[in-house]
Design a protein around this motif. Structure first.
Motif, PDB file in Angstrom:
ATOM      1  N   ALA A  24       0.852  -1.193  -0.099  1.00 16.76           N
ATOM      2  CA  ALA A  24      -0.134  -0.032  -0.029  1.00 16.76           C
ATOM      3  C   ALA A  24       0.957   1.206  -0.048  1.00 16.76           C
ATOM      4  O   ALA A  24       1.743   1.225   0.671  1.00 16.76           O
ATOM      5  N   ASN A  25       0.418   2.292  -0.661  1.00 13.29           N
ATOM      6  CA  ASN A  25       1.023   3.387  -0.993  1.00 13.29           C
ATOM      7  C   ASN A  25       0.276   4.449   0.147  1.00 13.29           C
ATOM      8  O   ASN A  25      -0.981   4.365   0.139  1.00 13.29           O
ATOM      9  N   PRO A  26       0.887   5.125   1.141  1.00 17.87           N
ATOM     10  CA  PRO A  26       0.295   6.088   2.089  1.00 17.87           C
ATOM     11  C   PRO A  26      -0.469   7.007   1.395  1.00 17.87           C
ATOM     12  O   PRO A  26      -0.453   7.432   0.287  1.00 17.87           O
ATOM     13  N   ASN A  27      -1.345   7.796   2.549  1.00 13.57           N
ATOM     14  CA  ASN A  27      -1.992   8.944   2.038  1.00 13.57           C
ATOM     15  C   ASN A  27      -0.863   9.938   1.728  1.00 13.57           C
ATOM     16  O   ASN A  27       0.282  10.057   2.116  1.00 13.57           O
ATOM     17  N   CYS A  28      -1.275  10.927   0.832  1.00 12.39           N
ATOM     18  CA  CYS A  28      -0.262  11.789   0.245  1.00 12.39           C
ATOM     19  C   CYS A  28      -0.035  12.763   1.288  1.00 12.39           C
ATOM     20  O   CYS A  28       1.333  13.221   1.502  1.00 12.39           O
ATOM     21  N   SER A  29      -0.690  13.195   2.101  1.00  9.73           N
ATOM     22  CA  SER A  29      -0.348  14.145   3.336  1.00  9.73           C
ATOM     23  C   SER A  29       0.711  13.400   4.276  1.00  9.73           C
ATOM     24  O   SER A  29       1.479  13.903   4.911  1.00  9.73           O
ATOM     25  N   THR A  30       0.643  12.360   4.523  1.00  9.76           N
ATOM     26  CA  THR A  30       1.335  11.424   5.153  1.00  9.76           C
ATOM     27  C   THR A  30       2.760  11.118   4.538  1.00  9.76           C
ATOM     28  O   THR A  30       3.668  11.379   5.416  1.00  9.76           O
ATOM     29  N   ILE A  31       2.831  10.812   3.437  1.00  3.54           N
ATOM     30  CA  ILE A  31       4.083  10.578   2.818  1.00  3.54           C
ATOM     31  C   ILE A  31       5.082  11.863   2.935  1.00  3.54           C
ATOM     32  O   ILE A  31       6.170  11.737   3.181  1.00  3.54           O
ATOM     33  N   GLN A  32       4.427  13.081   2.463  1.00  2.00           N
ATOM     34  CA  GLN A  32       5.439  14.050   2.602  1.00  2.00           C
ATOM     35  C   GLN A  32       5.736  14.576   4.281  1.00  2.00           C
ATOM     36  O   GLN A  32       7.022  15.030   4.351  1.00  2.00           O
ATOM     37  N   MET A  33       4.782  14.219   5.210  1.00  2.00           N
ATOM     38  CA  MET A  33       5.230  14.363   6.415  1.00  2.00           C
ATOM     39  C   MET A  33       6.156  13.419   7.005  1.00  2.00           C
ATOM     40  O   MET A  33       7.132  14.077   7.632  1.00  2.00           O
TER      41      MET A  33
END
Ligand code: A2P
Length: 344
Positions: free
Chosen positions: A128-137
């Protein structure tokens, strides 16, 4: 060796970006199989200057096309229904939706942060690819956790309309056009609950029983799963009238007794792969969506120590969420998977 690669949701915002990123990273493709709904079957997508015909997503399409790697970005319900057929056909599924993220035996991966988790992909066939906001954080949290040890994170997001797909982008543009035609009041509101042009909306996704939204709780749960650590996270997710690239205002509280040295923080971030520091306030230099858009870096700036507590640091974080937060992260997972599988 080269692979047969499928893109489910080939006509969507993330799907279209995936073709560009696959080319940019020289992904080893033997056959490319763009898949979407019956509505767009027969239409064309562009890859490396060539037009490829979109096929209809069906239960048998993965087997028929001997797909080995399948990128899914057509929404959670499509992944829920069709990922199994890709897995049964022998493919690894790299899923951009939230559907499988929190399942215990599905790895949730940001390749710069927890590449080792990819190894358990065989349990389900899905990564699974995480949520966009989670990835950059987490791209910024990981080096800071290694530096001082993180106890708590407080974050407010400024999320672009492209997070809601092409319909979100179209809605902002149409409302801006309506504003200049003096008819903003009558313009359509489908993608968002309220007018998004000239407004900010402090709600992304649905309400949860605890008063947070689903998007906010994704940032809590996914961060802990990726970091393998019970970091306390409080998020406020806000939609802003920006076409592309999410911004985040982040406050990190380190373990008691830590004395934040801003230069050490800056160096740790600069050393981390795919993070870039732009931090020169006196010369008006800091990350902004117009800097990050169409790039693969996560930008960090406005780094400053808290005025009251020496173990707290504040900073601003920006990334192109269609690339870093979705397509690029998925392609990097794919490349890492290929590297790891070839070693076995
Ligand atoms: P289609 O264009 O055929 O509807 P976005 O996130 O930009 O809204 O894009 C969503 C993507 O998911 C599109 O490629 C869309 O294809 C695809 N999609 C939506 N519903 C289905 C479905 N029932 N079967 C296959 N693909 C779908």
């Amino acid at each position: 060796r080269k692979f047969n690669v499928a893109v489910v949701g080939a006509t969507g915002a993330v799907g279209e970006e995936l073709f560009r990123v696959l080319k940019d990273y020289n992904f080893p493709i033997n056959k490319l199989v763009p898949l979407a709904s019956a509505r767009s079957a027969g239409s064309k997508v562009e890859y490396d200057g060539k037009e490829i015909t979109v096929l209809e997503l069906t239960e048998t399409c993965f087997e028929e096309n001997e797909v080995e790697i399948a990128f899914f970005s057509a929404g959670g319900s499509i992944s829920e229904k069709y990922a199994r057929y890709a897995v049964e056909a022998g493919a690894v599924v790299i899923d951009n939706t939230s559907h499988f993220r929190m399942e215990a035996n599905v790895p949730l991966v940001v390749p710069e942060v927890n590449p080792e988790d990819i190894a358990s992909w065989r349990e389900t066939g899905i990564i699974a690819n995480p949520n966009c906001s989670t990835i950059q954080m987490v791209m910024s949290l990981k080096p800071l956790d290694e530096l001082y040890g993180i106890k708590r994170v407080d974050v407010s997001t400024y999320q672009a309309v492209s997070g809601a797909g092409k319909t979100g982008m179209e809605e902002l543009v149409k409302q801006m056009q309506a504003f200049f035609a003096f008819s903003l009041e009558d313009s359509e509101k489908n993608a968002f609950a309220h007018q998004i042009a000239l407004n900010v909306i402090p709600q992304i996704d649905v309400a949860q029983a605890n008063g947070f939204t689903k998007e906010e709780m994704k940032m809590v749960n996914e961060t802990q799963k990726i970091m393998h650590k019970e970091i306390a996270v409080a998020a406020t997710c806000v939609r802003v009238p920006v076409l592309r690239s999410h911004s985040e205002s982040i406050t990190v509280t380190f373990e008691d007794g830590v004395e934040v040295d801003v230069n050490e923080v800056r160096e740790a971030l600069e050393r981390f792969e795919n993070v870039e520091v732009i931090d020169d306030l006196e010369n008006n230099a800091y990350p902004m969506p117009i800097i990050s858009t169409d790039t693969d870096a996560t930008y960090v700036g406005r780094i400053r120590r808290d005025v009251y507590s020496p173990n707290i640091v504040h900073y601003f974080n920006v990334a192109d969420q269609v690339r870093v937060g979705a397509a690029t992260n998925a392609v990097r997972i794919g490349l890492k998977w290929i590297e790891m599988e070839n070693e076995i």
